[in-house]
Design a protein around this motif. Structure first.
Motif, PDB file in Angstrom:
ATOM      1  N   PRO A  96     -13.715  52.943  31.151  1.00  0.00           N
ATOM      2  CA  PRO A  96     -12.926  54.159  31.727  1.00  0.00           C
ATOM      3  C   PRO A  96     -11.724  53.535  32.453  1.00  0.00           C
ATOM      4  N   LEU A  97     -10.602  54.184  32.167  1.00  0.00           N
ATOM      5  CA  LEU A  97      -9.219  53.944  32.687  1.00  0.00           C
ATOM      6  C   LEU A  97      -9.214  53.845  34.189  1.00  0.00           C
ATOM      7  N   ASP A  98      -9.949  54.825  34.669  1.00  0.00           N
ATOM      8  CA  ASP A  98      -9.605  54.999  36.176  1.00  0.00           C
ATOM      9  C   ASP A  98     -10.431  53.813  37.116  1.00  0.00           C
ATOM     10  N   TRP A  99     -11.149  53.138  36.218  1.00  0.00           N
ATOM     11  CA  TRP A  99     -11.561  51.559  36.906  1.00  0.00           C
ATOM     12  C   TRP A  99     -10.254  50.808  37.333  1.00  0.00           C
ATOM     13  N   PHE A 100      -9.200  50.994  36.549  1.00  0.00           N
ATOM     14  CA  PHE A 100      -8.185  49.955  36.553  1.00  0.00           C
ATOM     15  C   PHE A 100      -6.835  50.712  37.077  1.00  0.00           C
ATOM     16  N   PHE A 101      -7.095  51.743  38.014  1.00  0.00           N
ATOM     17  CA  PHE A 101      -5.863  52.301  38.740  1.00  0.00           C
ATOM     18  C   PHE A 101      -6.619  52.643  40.154  1.00  0.00           C
ATOM     19  N   ARG A 102      -6.783  51.761  41.091  1.00  0.00           N
ATOM     20  CA  ARG A 102      -7.336  52.014  42.288  1.00  0.00           C
ATOM     21  C   ARG A 102      -6.913  51.363  43.439  1.00  0.00           C
ATOM     22  N   PRO A 103      -7.152  51.967  44.645  1.00  0.00           N
ATOM     23  CA  PRO A 103      -6.584  50.931  45.907  1.00  0.00           C
ATOM     24  C   PRO A 103      -7.400  49.673  45.774  1.00  0.00           C
ATOM     25  N   ALA A 104      -6.536  48.624  46.426  1.00  0.00           N
ATOM     26  CA  ALA A 104      -7.026  47.263  46.144  1.00  0.00           C
ATOM     27  C   ALA A 104      -6.828  46.395  47.556  1.00  0.00           C
ATOM     28  N   VAL A 105      -7.352  45.530  47.479  1.00  0.00           N
ATOM     29  CA  VAL A 105      -7.415  44.601  48.846  1.00  0.00           C
ATOM     30  C   VAL A 105      -7.503  42.888  48.368  1.00  0.00           C
ATOM     31  N   VAL A 106      -6.930  42.195  49.283  1.00  0.00           N
ATOM     32  CA  VAL A 106      -6.626  40.787  48.934  1.00  0.00           C
ATOM     33  C   VAL A 106      -7.473  39.906  50.005  1.00  0.00           C
ATOM     34  N   PHE A 107      -8.224  39.254  49.255  1.00  0.00           N
ATOM     35  CA  PHE A 107      -9.025  38.057  50.153  1.00  0.00           C
ATOM     36  C   PHE A 107      -8.353  36.925  50.035  1.00  0.00           C
ATOM     37  N   ASP A 108      -7.922  36.212  51.060  1.00  0.00           N
ATOM     38  CA  ASP A 108      -7.148  34.878  51.207  1.00  0.00           C
ATOM     39  C   ASP A 108      -8.334  33.727  51.188  1.00  0.00           C
ATOM     40  N   LEU A 109      -8.686  33.098  49.994  1.00  0.00           N
ATOM     41  CA  LEU A 109      -9.266  31.943  49.815  1.00  0.00           C
ATOM     42  C   LEU A 109      -8.596  30.749  49.577  1.00  0.00           C
ATOM     43  N   SER A 110      -7.478  30.822  49.940  1.00  0.00           N
ATOM     44  CA  SER A 110      -6.531  29.546  49.561  1.00  0.00           C
ATOM     45  C   SER A 110      -6.619  28.314  50.307  1.00  0.00           C
ATOM     46  N   ASP A 111      -7.788  28.414  51.326  1.00  0.00           N
ATOM     47  CA  ASP A 111      -8.000  27.269  52.160  1.00  0.00           C
ATOM     48  C   ASP A 111      -9.378  26.671  51.675  1.00  0.00           C
ATOM     49  N   GLN A 112     -10.078  27.187  50.638  1.00  0.00           N
ATOM     50  CA  GLN A 112     -11.433  26.972  50.390  1.00  0.00           C
ATOM     51  C   GLN A 112     -11.602  25.647  49.411  1.00  0.00           C
ATOM     52  N   GLY A 113     -10.487  25.185  48.816  1.00  0.00           N
ATOM     53  CA  GLY A 113     -10.660  24.055  47.727  1.00  0.00           C
ATOM     54  C   GLY A 113     -11.586  24.269  46.602  1.00  0.00           C
ATOM     55  N   THR A 114     -11.810  23.394  45.806  1.00  0.00           N
ATOM     56  CA  THR A 114     -12.462  23.557  44.488  1.00  0.00           C
ATOM     57  C   THR A 114     -13.740  23.540  44.524  1.00  0.00           C
ATOM     58  N   GLY A 115     -14.422  24.776  43.891  1.00  0.00           N
ATOM     59  CA  GLY A 115     -15.921  24.954  44.235  1.00  0.00           C
ATOM     60  C   GLY A 115     -16.128  26.530  44.269  1.00  0.00           C
ATOM     61  N   ALA A 116     -17.492  26.794  44.484  1.00  0.00           N
ATOM     62  CA  ALA A 116     -17.720  28.465  44.651  1.00  0.00           C
ATOM     63  C   ALA A 116     -18.043  28.630  46.128  1.00  0.00           C
ATOM     64  N   VAL A 117     -17.499  29.766  46.504  1.00  0.00           N
ATOM     65  CA  VAL A 117     -17.971  30.244  47.941  1.00  0.00           C
ATOM     66  C   VAL A 117     -18.964  31.261  47.994  1.00  0.00           C
ATOM     67  N   GLY A 118     -19.520  31.619  48.917  1.00  0.00           N
ATOM     68  CA  GLY A 118     -20.633  32.598  48.950  1.00  0.00           C
ATOM     69  C   GLY A 118     -20.048  33.992  49.686  1.00  0.00           C
ATOM     70  N   ALA A 119     -21.197  34.687  50.006  1.00  0.00           N
ATOM     71  CA  ALA A 119     -21.049  35.980  50.348  1.00  0.00           C
ATOM     72  C   ALA A 119     -20.624  35.769  51.873  1.00  0.00           C
ATOM     73  N   ASP A 120     -21.022  34.814  52.563  1.00  0.00           N
ATOM     74  CA  ASP A 120     -20.508  34.688  54.044  1.00  0.00           C
ATOM     75  C   ASP A 120     -19.008  34.546  53.988  1.00  0.00           C
ATOM     76  N   VAL A 121     -18.200  33.795  53.195  1.00  0.00           N
ATOM     77  CA  VAL A 121     -16.837  33.824  53.275  1.00  0.00           C
ATOM     78  C   VAL A 121     -16.217  34.905  53.103  1.00  0.00           C
ATOM     79  N   LEU A 122     -16.515  35.468  51.961  1.00  0.00           N
ATOM     80  CA  LEU A 122     -16.158  37.246  51.859  1.00  0.00           C
ATOM     81  C   LEU A 122     -16.274  37.938  53.076  1.00  0.00           C
ATOM     82  N   GLN A 123     -17.381  37.902  53.435  1.00  0.00           N
ATOM     83  CA  GLN A 123     -17.430  38.711  54.682  1.00  0.00           C
ATOM     84  C   GLN A 123     -16.661  38.581  55.948  1.00  0.00           C
ATOM     85  N   ARG A 124     -16.421  37.254  56.225  1.00  0.00           N
ATOM     86  CA  ARG A 124     -15.354  36.920  57.124  1.00  0.00           C
ATOM     87  C   ARG A 124     -14.114  37.305  56.950  1.00  0.00           C
TER      88      ARG A 124
END
Length: 261
Positions: A96-124
């Motif tokens: 559905p096209l309406d998935w792709f025209f929506r309010p957006a929010v940016v999370f800054d993960l630029s200090d996390q380095g190589t690897g995978a981050v978890g839910a705790d980082v996104l919640q912070r």
């Protein structure tokens, strides 16, 4: 309204594991090509020499994957199983096209380095920017990896999400998650290294594998998220190209901000 381009280009000059082939027929070559096409397919004879300078319209031919440049992964990219619906997972032309025209929010993960981050980082991050996600919000991850676009490092050094992070977003109604990195998962080397160390199969591309049981889309290979003057309060337009039966489609992702932002 202010428009900020958040897309990375399709560039045959940059490094790609699947190289891009970009052939150009110049206006004079294209005139001959057009004449041949008219004759072969429509039975029309036309001498291109009568055109001004003997030139017609240039023509570009490209060979590339649908995962080159900024693109959106469809549910069918994640596998053949779709436990959340009857029938197979949807292709990009079925979303559905309406998935792709929506309010957006940016999370800054630029200090996390190589690897995978978890839910705790996104919640912070949510707590830091003082935002509560609404259903259908688009979440964008600024990892800074786009600084290496066009180089081999772009494919080996970036921050991805683990399974808990993806579930956190989907539980709150998010259906589109974007990143300026090559993948929403961690780099290949990081994933394989952790799997060999632990034997835990859940570390194998969890951000993509979750898509077999929960329907959502990923925008990969965004760029310029650091150009945004705000972390929220804007809309994202990122409509995928309508490629029939495809697991992904290229997109021109742009942020739309009010003039006073």
């Amino acid at each position: 309204m202010r428009i900020i381009d958040l897309s990375s280009p399709v560039d045959a000059a940059g490094f790609e594991p699947d190289p891009v082939v970009h052939d150009v027929l110049g206006p004079k070559e294209a005139a001959t090509h057009m004449s041949e096409e008219m004759r072969d397919h429509f039975g029309i004879d036309f001498d291109p020499a009568v055109l001004p300078e003997g030139e017609f319209l240039s023509l570009d031919r490209l060979q590339l994957t649908t995962h080159t440049g900024t693109h959106i992964d469809a549910p069918s990219h994640y596998g053949t199983r779709a436990s959340y619906r009857d029938g197979p997972p949807r292709h990009i032309d079925e979303m559905p096209l309406d998935w792709f025209f929506r309010p957006a929010v940016v999370f800054d993960l630029s200090d996390q380095g190589t690897g995978a981050v978890g839910a705790d980082v996104l919640q912070r991050e949510l707590d830091r920017i003082g935002h509560t996600l609404s259903p259908m919000d688009i979440v964008l991850l600024r990892t800074g990896a786009d600084a290496w676009s066009g180089t081999q490092k772009y494919f080996t050094d970036f921050t991805g999400l683990d399974g808990s992070a993806v579930h956190l977003l989907l539980d709150q109604g998010v259906r589109v998650i974007g990143t300026d990195a090559f993948s929403l998962d961690a780099p290949f080397g990081d994933i394989i290294g952790r799997y060999r160390e632990t034997g835990d199969r859940s570390v194998l591309w969890p951000a993509h594998m979750i898509g077999r049981d929960r329907e959502y889309c990923q925008i990969e290979r965004l760029a310029g998220l650091d150009q945004l003057p705000v972390s929220r309060g804007f809309r994202l337009a990122c409509f995928p190209v309508r490629i029939a039966g495809a697991g992904a489609g290229w997109a021109r992702a742009v942020a739309l901000l009010d003039e006073d932002e």
